[in-house]
Scaffold this motif. Sequence first.
Motif, short mmCIF file in Angstrom:
data_model
loop_
_atom_site.label_atom_id
_atom_site.label_comp_id
_atom_site.label_asym_id
_atom_site.label_seq_id
_atom_site.Cartn_x
_atom_site.Cartn_y
_atom_site.Cartn_z
N ILE A 70 0.84 -1.20 0.00
CA ILE A 70 0.00 0.00 0.00
C ILE A 70 0.87 1.24 0.00
CG2 ILE A 70 -1.63 1.34 1.41
CD1 ILE A 70 -2.76 -1.39 2.37
N ALA B 77 0.87 3.90 -2.97
CA ALA B 77 0.44 5.26 -2.64
C ALA B 77 1.58 6.25 -2.81
CB ALA B 77 -0.08 5.28 -1.20
N TRP C 151 -8.07 10.47 -1.30
CA TRP C 151 -8.13 9.03 -1.09
C TRP C 151 -8.00 8.24 -2.40
CZ3 TRP C 151 -7.59 6.87 3.46
CH2 TRP C 151 -7.88 7.61 4.61
N THR C 152 -8.06 8.92 -3.52
CA THR C 152 -7.93 8.20 -4.79
C THR C 152 -6.51 7.69 -5.02
OG1 THR C 152 -7.55 10.27 -6.00
CG2 THR C 152 -9.82 9.46 -5.87
N LEU D 237 -5.18 5.63 -3.28
CA LEU D 237 -5.22 4.22 -2.89
C LEU D 237 -5.90 3.34 -3.95
CD1 LEU D 237 -6.17 4.58 0.87
CD2 LEU D 237 -3.90 4.22 -0.11
N THR D 238 -6.41 3.96 -5.03
CA THR D 238 -7.12 3.18 -6.05
C THR D 238 -6.24 2.10 -6.67
OG1 THR D 238 -8.52 5.08 -6.52
CG2 THR D 238 -8.43 3.36 -8.18
N ARG E 287 -6.04 -0.94 -4.18
CA ARG E 287 -7.25 -1.26 -3.40
C ARG E 287 -7.30 -2.73 -3.00
NH1 ARG E 287 -9.01 0.23 -8.49
NH2 ARG E 287 -9.81 -1.46 -9.78
N ASP E 288 -6.72 -3.63 -3.81
CA ASP E 288 -6.69 -5.04 -3.44
C ASP E 288 -5.87 -5.26 -2.16
OD1 ASP E 288 -8.23 -5.58 -5.63
OD2 ASP E 288 -6.54 -6.19 -6.90
N TRP E 289 -4.75 -4.54 -2.06
CA TRP E 289 -3.92 -4.66 -0.87
C TRP E 289 -4.58 -4.02 0.36
CZ3 TRP E 289 -0.45 -8.18 -0.48
CH2 TRP E 289 0.24 -8.61 -1.61
N VAL E 290 -5.35 -2.96 0.13
CA VAL E 290 -6.09 -2.34 1.23
C VAL E 290 -7.14 -3.32 1.77
CG1 VAL E 290 -7.69 -0.48 1.83
CG2 VAL E 290 -5.69 0.01 0.41
N LEU E 291 -7.86 -3.98 0.85
CA LEU E 291 -8.84 -4.98 1.26
C LEU E 291 -8.18 -6.14 1.99
CD1 LEU E 291 -11.78 -5.90 1.21
CD2 LEU E 291 -11.32 -6.99 -0.99
N GLU F 62 -7.38 -4.99 5.52
CA GLU F 62 -8.57 -4.91 6.36
C GLU F 62 -9.05 -6.30 6.78
OE1 GLU F 62 -11.69 -2.58 4.67
OE2 GLU F 62 -10.41 -0.82 4.42
#
Length: 199
Positions: A104, A108, A123-124, A126-127, A130-134, A137
Amino acid sequence: MSDPSQPVAPPAAPAPPAWAPPGAAPFGPPPGYAGTPPQPQPPAGHAPPAAGYAPPTGYPAPSVGRPAVPSPRRSRALGFVALGLALVATVGASLLGAVAAFRIGLGAGREITSRPFDADFDWTILTPVRDWVLTGELTFWVATALGVWALVQGIVAIVTRRGRGAGMAAVVIAALGPAAFGVAVQVFLGAGLAAGTGL
């Protein structure tokens, strides 16, 4: 015949009675009584137990004078399962969270350097990651559930003495899990941002 010239001796006085214990007359049983006083007899059809006292049915037998019976050995699997869950929640989640945080930060950081500087956070950035953010989480929430499970099961293992040592280790590791996860994510997120921005 006796000689009248000899003086006549007075009759002998009776001897004083000898001392008698209280069991003898006049203190003891009346004259002519032989034996011991009658003992109470149980009612007809009743016989005392031959082997002594036995507790009634349904009550535990008294343990006086009896050797203690060892309790059956309990399985220690409960504590070891809790320890395994705590290790997965702490070590496994920290490693996976660190990888996700680095990816991430790297993505970023590249987005930050390719855009003009703005005071507001967008916040875009992180687009692309986004797979790594998910992944990060999901890792956090699964690790939280496993850590709580390990904590509760470790306490149960300690209380019930079913793998007490492993249960204690599970409680300590599960309690330290959130701190380990947080430190790993912060360190690798910073390292990813530094690598992505070229700092």
